[in-house]
Write a protein that holds these residues in place. Structure first.
Motif, PDB file in Angstrom:
ATOM      1  N   LYS A 122      41.872  40.428  30.596  1.00  0.00           N
ATOM      2  CA  LYS A 122      41.060  40.277  31.808  1.00  0.00           C
ATOM      3  C   LYS A 122      40.913  38.791  32.164  1.00  0.00           C
ATOM      4  O   LYS A 122      41.042  38.403  33.328  1.00  0.00           O
ATOM      5  CB  LYS A 122      39.689  40.911  31.583  1.00  0.00           C
ATOM      6  CG  LYS A 122      38.775  40.874  32.781  1.00  0.00           C
ATOM      7  CD  LYS A 122      37.459  41.578  32.450  1.00  0.00           C
ATOM      8  CE  LYS A 122      36.496  41.491  33.606  1.00  0.00           C
ATOM      9  NZ  LYS A 122      35.221  42.151  33.294  1.00  0.00           N
ATOM     10  N   TRP A 123      40.646  37.956  31.175  1.00  0.00           N
ATOM     11  CA  TRP A 123      40.493  36.518  31.393  1.00  0.00           C
ATOM     12  C   TRP A 123      41.802  35.912  31.902  1.00  0.00           C
ATOM     13  O   TRP A 123      41.809  35.122  32.838  1.00  0.00           O
ATOM     14  CB  TRP A 123      40.047  35.828  30.111  1.00  0.00           C
ATOM     15  CG  TRP A 123      39.937  34.349  30.278  1.00  0.00           C
ATOM     16  CD1 TRP A 123      40.856  33.412  29.915  1.00  0.00           C
ATOM     17  CD2 TRP A 123      38.876  33.626  30.900  1.00  0.00           C
ATOM     18  NE1 TRP A 123      40.426  32.159  30.258  1.00  0.00           N
ATOM     19  CE2 TRP A 123      39.207  32.255  30.865  1.00  0.00           C
ATOM     20  CE3 TRP A 123      37.679  34.012  31.482  1.00  0.00           C
ATOM     21  CZ2 TRP A 123      38.390  31.286  31.390  1.00  0.00           C
ATOM     22  CZ3 TRP A 123      36.853  33.033  31.993  1.00  0.00           C
ATOM     23  CH2 TRP A 123      37.213  31.688  31.945  1.00  0.00           C
ATOM     24  N   ARG A 124      42.924  36.292  31.274  1.00  0.00           N
ATOM     25  CA  ARG A 124      44.232  35.734  31.668  1.00  0.00           C
ATOM     26  C   ARG A 124      44.597  36.153  33.093  1.00  0.00           C
ATOM     27  O   ARG A 124      45.134  35.346  33.855  1.00  0.00           O
ATOM     28  CB  ARG A 124      45.327  36.167  30.692  1.00  0.00           C
ATOM     29  CG  ARG A 124      45.179  35.597  29.290  1.00  0.00           C
ATOM     30  CD  ARG A 124      45.481  34.139  29.198  1.00  0.00           C
ATOM     31  NE  ARG A 124      46.897  33.945  29.392  1.00  0.00           N
ATOM     32  CZ  ARG A 124      47.466  32.787  29.684  1.00  0.00           C
ATOM     33  NH1 ARG A 124      46.734  31.716  29.819  1.00  0.00           N
ATOM     34  NH2 ARG A 124      48.751  32.692  29.851  1.00  0.00           N
ATOM     35  N   VAL A 125      44.333  37.381  33.466  1.00  0.00           N
ATOM     36  CA  VAL A 125      44.625  37.849  34.822  1.00  0.00           C
ATOM     37  C   VAL A 125      43.769  37.078  35.837  1.00  0.00           C
ATOM     38  O   VAL A 125      44.279  36.614  36.866  1.00  0.00           O
ATOM     39  CB  VAL A 125      44.412  39.373  34.957  1.00  0.00           C
ATOM     40  CG1 VAL A 125      44.398  39.809  36.414  1.00  0.00           C
ATOM     41  CG2 VAL A 125      45.481  40.127  34.176  1.00  0.00           C
ATOM     42  N   ALA A 126      42.491  36.905  35.529  1.00  0.00           N
ATOM     43  CA  ALA A 126      41.612  36.155  36.433  1.00  0.00           C
ATOM     44  C   ALA A 126      42.077  34.706  36.539  1.00  0.00           C
ATOM     45  O   ALA A 126      42.068  34.125  37.632  1.00  0.00           O
ATOM     46  CB  ALA A 126      40.168  36.213  35.933  1.00  0.00           C
ATOM     47  N   GLU A 127      42.505  34.131  35.422  1.00  0.00           N
ATOM     48  CA  GLU A 127      43.002  32.754  35.443  1.00  0.00           C
ATOM     49  C   GLU A 127      44.261  32.654  36.314  1.00  0.00           C
ATOM     50  O   GLU A 127      44.403  31.729  37.119  1.00  0.00           O
ATOM     51  CB  GLU A 127      43.319  32.289  34.021  1.00  0.00           C
ATOM     52  CG  GLU A 127      43.873  30.887  33.970  1.00  0.00           C
ATOM     53  CD  GLU A 127      44.340  30.520  32.585  1.00  0.00           C
ATOM     54  OE1 GLU A 127      44.048  29.388  32.168  1.00  0.00           O
ATOM     55  OE2 GLU A 127      45.010  31.335  31.936  1.00  0.00           O
ATOM     56  N   PHE A 128      45.159  33.599  36.173  1.00  0.00           N
ATOM     57  CA  PHE A 128      46.376  33.626  36.972  1.00  0.00           C
ATOM     58  C   PHE A 128      46.038  33.723  38.461  1.00  0.00           C
ATOM     59  O   PHE A 128      46.613  33.009  39.290  1.00  0.00           O
ATOM     60  CB  PHE A 128      47.253  34.811  36.551  1.00  0.00           C
ATOM     61  CG  PHE A 128      48.492  34.965  37.371  1.00  0.00           C
ATOM     62  CD1 PHE A 128      49.568  34.102  37.203  1.00  0.00           C
ATOM     63  CD2 PHE A 128      48.584  35.964  38.326  1.00  0.00           C
ATOM     64  CE1 PHE A 128      50.710  34.243  37.971  1.00  0.00           C
ATOM     65  CE2 PHE A 128      49.718  36.112  39.103  1.00  0.00           C
ATOM     66  CZ  PHE A 128      50.786  35.242  38.919  1.00  0.00           C
ATOM     67  N   GLU A 129      45.081  34.573  38.794  1.00  0.00           N
ATOM     68  CA  GLU A 129      44.680  34.725  40.193  1.00  0.00           C
ATOM     69  C   GLU A 129      44.062  33.439  40.741  1.00  0.00           C
ATOM     70  O   GLU A 129      44.325  33.055  41.877  1.00  0.00           O
ATOM     71  CB  GLU A 129      43.713  35.898  40.348  1.00  0.00           C
ATOM     72  CG  GLU A 129      44.396  37.240  40.164  1.00  0.00           C
ATOM     73  CD  GLU A 129      43.437  38.416  40.104  1.00  0.00           C
ATOM     74  OE1 GLU A 129      42.196  38.200  40.007  1.00  0.00           O
ATOM     75  OE2 GLU A 129      43.923  39.556  40.146  1.00  0.00           O
ATOM     76  N   ARG A 130      43.264  32.755  39.918  1.00  0.00           N
ATOM     77  CA  ARG A 130      42.675  31.472  40.333  1.00  0.00           C
ATOM     78  C   ARG A 130      43.772  30.438  40.582  1.00  0.00           C
ATOM     79  O   ARG A 130      43.726  29.684  41.561  1.00  0.00           O
ATOM     80  CB  ARG A 130      41.697  30.949  39.283  1.00  0.00           C
ATOM     81  CG  ARG A 130      40.376  31.689  39.240  1.00  0.00           C
ATOM     82  CD  ARG A 130      39.362  30.999  38.330  1.00  0.00           C
ATOM     83  NE  ARG A 130      39.779  30.904  36.943  1.00  0.00           N
ATOM     84  CZ  ARG A 130      39.557  31.833  36.019  1.00  0.00           C
ATOM     85  NH1 ARG A 130      38.901  32.928  36.327  1.00  0.00           N
ATOM     86  NH2 ARG A 130      39.963  31.651  34.785  1.00  0.00           N
ATOM     87  N   GLU A 131      44.754  30.401  39.706  1.00  0.00           N
ATOM     88  CA  GLU A 131      45.860  29.455  39.877  1.00  0.00           C
ATOM     89  C   GLU A 131      46.653  29.756  41.134  1.00  0.00           C
ATOM     90  O   GLU A 131      47.035  28.840  41.870  1.00  0.00           O
ATOM     91  CB  GLU A 131      46.777  29.491  38.654  1.00  0.00           C
ATOM     92  CG  GLU A 131      46.170  28.882  37.415  1.00  0.00           C
ATOM     93  CD  GLU A 131      47.037  29.075  36.175  1.00  0.00           C
ATOM     94  OE1 GLU A 131      48.100  29.736  36.264  1.00  0.00           O
ATOM     95  OE2 GLU A 131      46.641  28.568  35.122  1.00  0.00           O
ATOM     96  N   GLN A 132      46.895  31.037  41.390  1.00  0.00           N
ATOM     97  CA  GLN A 132      47.633  31.434  42.587  1.00  0.00           C
ATOM     98  C   GLN A 132      46.876  31.042  43.851  1.00  0.00           C
ATOM     99  O   GLN A 132      47.464  30.550  44.811  1.00  0.00           O
ATOM    100  CB  GLN A 132      47.902  32.944  42.576  1.00  0.00           C
ATOM    101  CG  GLN A 132      48.878  33.378  41.524  1.00  0.00           C
ATOM    102  CD  GLN A 132      50.245  32.756  41.728  1.00  0.00           C
ATOM    103  OE1 GLN A 132      50.806  32.782  42.814  1.00  0.00           O
ATOM    104  NE2 GLN A 132      50.777  32.149  40.677  1.00  0.00           N
ATOM    105  N   GLU A 133      45.567  31.250  43.837  1.00  0.00           N
ATOM    106  CA  GLU A 133      44.748  30.895  44.991  1.00  0.00           C
ATOM    107  C   GLU A 133      44.739  29.382  45.213  1.00  0.00           C
ATOM    108  O   GLU A 133      44.857  28.909  46.353  1.00  0.00           O
ATOM    109  CB  GLU A 133      43.314  31.404  44.802  1.00  0.00           C
ATOM    110  CG  GLU A 133      42.475  31.254  46.048  1.00  0.00           C
ATOM    111  CD  GLU A 133      41.124  31.934  45.889  1.00  0.00           C
ATOM    112  OE1 GLU A 133      40.138  31.322  46.324  1.00  0.00           O
ATOM    113  OE2 GLU A 133      41.078  33.050  45.350  1.00  0.00           O
ATOM    114  N   ALA A 134      44.635  28.620  44.128  1.00  0.00           N
ATOM    115  CA  ALA A 134      44.643  27.155  44.238  1.00  0.00           C
ATOM    116  C   ALA A 134      45.984  26.670  44.782  1.00  0.00           C
ATOM    117  O   ALA A 134      46.034  25.781  45.642  1.00  0.00           O
ATOM    118  CB  ALA A 134      44.354  26.516  42.889  1.00  0.00           C
TER     119      ALA A 134
END
Length: 142
Positions: A122-134
């Motif tokens: 869950k943490w890794r997916v959220a991190e990936f989504e944050r990176e994609q948004e940035a």
């Protein structure tokens, strides 16, 4: 990215049972809480961990009569732990190589949390989504 960050989102609650708890009672806790493992503790000391995998294994080996036995007779006694300062990558490696899905977090000889592989994913997916948004935002402003 550290274990502390995951616990900051997830919380520090740890569900435990005593070594004398009947297996049937521990299974009920797993079911009611919708969790995959409980720590087996005597006071503040970790005696072991009981996971769904332990339950399935012992039922297959010894049958339904084991449900009336104490958890100490079926738990995994060797428990690997981590610290809040450990990286998510490091604990992923430990969980993968050890073939287990739950890792107690210990600081100063005290249990401060329990991390599951689901928490890590869950943490890794959220991190990936944050990176994609940035990255998306960066491209829009370029």
């Amino acid at each position: 990215m550290t274990v502390r960050a995951i616990l900051g989102n997830k919380g520090h609650q740890v569900i435990s049972v005593s070594p004398e708890t009947k297996l049937s009672a521990a299974i009920k806790i797993l079911s009611e809480r919708r969790i995959g493992a409980v720590l087996v503790m005597s006071g503040q000391k970790i005696d072991g961990i009981l996971s769904e995998r332990d339950v399935v294994r012992v039922l297959g080996e010894r049958g339904a009569g084991v449900l009336e036995e104490p958890v100490r007779s079926v738990m995994t006694p060797k428990v690997i732990t981590c610290r809040e300062t450990d990286t998510v990558g490091a604990i992923m490696e430990v969980m993968t190589s050890g073939k287990f899905r739950h890792l107690p977090v210990v600081e100063n000889d005290r249990i401060v949390g329990l991390i599951s592989i689901g928490d890590v994913v869950k943490w890794r997916v959220a991190e990936f989504e944050r990176e994609q948004e940035a990255l998306h935002d960066y491209i829009k402003t370029a």
